[in-house]
Design a protein around this motif. Structure first.
Motif, PDB file in Angstrom:
ATOM      1  N   CYS A 190      36.881 -40.478 -83.708  1.00 30.97           N
ATOM      2  CA  CYS A 190      35.949 -41.413 -84.335  1.00 30.97           C
ATOM      3  C   CYS A 190      35.634 -42.525 -83.355  1.00 30.97           C
ATOM      4  CB  CYS A 190      36.531 -41.984 -85.634  1.00 30.97           C
ATOM      5  SG  CYS A 190      38.034 -42.970 -85.410  1.00 30.97           S
ATOM      6  N   ALA A 224      35.651 -37.586 -87.527  1.00 32.03           N
ATOM      7  CA  ALA A 224      34.948 -38.615 -88.282  1.00 32.03           C
ATOM      8  C   ALA A 224      33.779 -39.186 -87.491  1.00 32.03           C
ATOM      9  CB  ALA A 224      35.914 -39.723 -88.697  1.00 32.03           C
ATOM     10  N   THR A 237      31.100 -39.210 -91.228  1.00 29.81           N
ATOM     11  CA  THR A 237      31.278 -40.662 -91.324  1.00 29.81           C
ATOM     12  C   THR A 237      31.198 -41.120 -92.776  1.00 29.81           C
ATOM     13  OG1 THR A 237      28.911 -41.026 -90.987  1.00 29.81           O
ATOM     14  CG2 THR A 237      30.303 -41.038 -89.036  1.00 29.81           C
ATOM     15  N   THR A 274      35.205 -43.981 -96.782  1.00 26.74           N
ATOM     16  CA  THR A 274      36.430 -44.280 -96.061  1.00 26.74           C
ATOM     17  C   THR A 274      37.698 -44.040 -96.883  1.00 26.74           C
ATOM     18  OG1 THR A 274      35.220 -45.897 -94.738  1.00 26.74           O
ATOM     19  CG2 THR A 274      37.612 -46.061 -94.746  1.00 26.74           C
ATOM     20  N   ALA A 278      35.087 -34.243 -91.444  1.00 29.70           N
ATOM     21  CA  ALA A 278      34.931 -35.322 -92.414  1.00 29.70           C
ATOM     22  C   ALA A 278      33.610 -36.058 -92.276  1.00 29.70           C
ATOM     23  CB  ALA A 278      36.088 -36.309 -92.279  1.00 29.70           C
ATOM     24  N   GLN A 287      38.367 -40.476 -96.841  1.00 31.40           N
ATOM     25  CA  GLN A 287      38.847 -40.069 -95.523  1.00 31.40           C
ATOM     26  C   GLN A 287      40.358 -40.279 -95.414  1.00 31.40           C
ATOM     27  OE1 GLN A 287      37.163 -39.434 -92.282  1.00 31.40           O
ATOM     28  NE2 GLN A 287      35.028 -39.938 -92.661  1.00 31.40           N
ATOM     29  N   GLN A 319      40.874 -34.496 -87.630  1.00 35.77           N
ATOM     30  CA  GLN A 319      39.871 -35.011 -88.563  1.00 35.77           C
ATOM     31  C   GLN A 319      38.716 -35.579 -87.738  1.00 35.77           C
ATOM     32  OE1 GLN A 319      41.435 -37.046 -91.902  1.00 35.77           O
ATOM     33  NE2 GLN A 319      39.641 -38.310 -92.257  1.00 35.77           N
TER      34      GLN A 319
END
Length: 431
Positions: free
Chosen positions: A179, A131, A159, A162, A157, A165, A129
């Motif tokens: 991330c 991010a 940013t 949340t 995904a 996510q 993922q």
């Protein structure tokens, strides 16, 4: 390993390879790039002076200001028809920096990340993922293409959003996330509010963390509370983007020597330091076509290790970035790095993951105020408890920083959160 020929090359052979690439690069830039030609002439150096790898020290430095002064395309060495992508820095101070890529540049970048993600333990069985931000920021697309190169499944995904996510991470069984450390902290907080237990409800095994400084204390907290392995990744837009990961031994990002040549300098004297000594990172990108970089001063404070790693790789490794030569705070004559403050705070059990460093000037005196969120279980309505905790934190900061700092305690969730890079320092002094 993704490319054993490079990843296990003996160090002496690495240096021979780098010298040949450097010689070719200097010849090309001196002959065909006006900026580098003029810069070398001003330094009274030419390709004829480069007869060993150590002769790189004769070449002039490049600075971020050079990129801004030559914005947007005066630094480019490829024809417009050969450029297939641009990325740009955020431009938070001065003009932004514009970085161009040829198709080969993108391939080198993707290859570097394929090696790095493989070193970090990712395989075609993983779902990553991503991010990091997509778009002008290099993080998202870099990790995206690197993961696809090794055959991993990518969830782009980006940013923000949340809660979504976290839902996607659960629904798709993501095994890894890329991330910023601050966003992983935010994900942890939000997950707890949603009643999600990381170890029970998630399939996450690894986090690829970068784009902002973080500490070993943060790594320990993430790994203990989430049951995952946290891997440091390093890179900047001037290099290409994030390129170099730690392996699973977690002893610093491996630098791929066919792509980047590393020097460490004493920030005060400019002296080139031997491996193991901490100083300012200087990078030469050996393969970039659209925008080569020779002796670019990164401003990051680190060291590098040329001893073989326990993973079997022989490539140089960077130590953790402990600060920057240009974001160092000088407070009442004392040098203070934000990472020192974070390291101190993360060692105090009652302290949460969010903090803000505020520096002001009152009259002729600097004032350092550190705002700190307290964990819910440590927060108390009793004034005497909070006064005692504040005194404990202030004493710890003074012991590690050798300077007094005022501490303001904040309730959980009171300090701002950031989807991208966290803004940890607010320095309002005028010099």
């Amino acid at each position: 390993m993704w490319d054993p020929r490079i990843e296990t090359m003996p160090y002496e052979q690495i240096k021979q390879m780098q010298y040949k690439q450097l010689k070719k690069l200097v010849n090309n830039l001196y002959s065909f790039n006006q900026f580098y030609h003029d810069r070398m002439r001003a330094a009274n150096v030419s390709p004829l002076d480069i007869n060993s790898l150590e002769d790189i020290q004769k070449l002039p430095f490049m600075y971020k200001q050079d990129l801004r002064d030559n914005y947007p395309d005066k630094m480019f060495t490829a024809d417009k028809s050969e450029i297939v992508r641009y990325h740009m820095s955020s431009g938070t101070s001065g003009k932004p920096t514009c970085v161009a890529y040829t198709r080969n540049d993108l391939d080198y970048w993707t290859e570097a990340l394929a090696r790095s993600l493989t070193a970090a333990g990712l395989t075609s069985d993983d779902t990553l993922q991503v991010a990091y931000g997509y778009g002008l920021f290099t993080g998202g697309l870099g990790l995206h293409y690197g993961a696809e190169r090794i055959g991993a499944t990518v969830l782009p995904a980006g940013t923000g959003n949340t809660q979504r996510q976290l839902e996607m991470m659960q629904d798709l069984g993501c095994t890894a996330i890329a991330c910023t450390p601050s966003y992983l902290t935010h994900l942890m907080t939000t997950a707890k509010q949603m009643g999600i237990d990381w170890k029970r409800d998630m399939n996450l095994k690894k986090a690829i963390l970068g784009a902002e400084p973080w500490t070993e204390s943060m790594r320990a907290k993430f790994e203990e509370s989430m049951g995952i392995k946290c891997i440091d990744i390093y890179g900047t837009s001037e290099q290409a983007g994030p390129m170099f990961c730690e392996c699973e031994a977690q002893h610093g990002p491996h630098i791929w020597p066919d792509i980047m040549l590393v020097e460490i300098l004493d920030p005060k004297t400019g002296e080139v330091l031997e491996p193991g000594n901490k100083g300012e990172l200087v990078c030469t990108m050996l393969k970039k076509e659209a925008m080569p970089m020779i002796r670019y001063k990164m401003k990051d404070i680190t060291s590098y290790n040329v001893e073989p790693c326990e993973c079997g790789r022989t490539t140089p490794r960077l130590s953790r970035i402990t600060g920057r030569s240009d974001d160092m705070l000088i407070i009442r004559g004392i040098n203070v790095f934000p990472s020192q403050i974070e390291y101190t705070l993360m060692r105090i059990p009652q302290v949460g993951d969010q903090y803000m460093i505020n520096v002001t000037r009152e009259g002729d005196l600097d004032r350092l105020v550190v705002q700190v969120e307290i964990k819910p279980e440590a927060f108390s309505d009793k004034m005497e408890d909070m006064i005692a905790l504040r005194a404990t934190i202030e004493a710890s900061l003074k012991r590690y920083l050798n300077i007094a700092a005022e501490v303001e305690l904040k309730a959980p969730g009171e300090l701002p959160r950031f989807d991208g890079k966290a803004k940890r320092v607010n320095d309002t002094r005028v010099f």
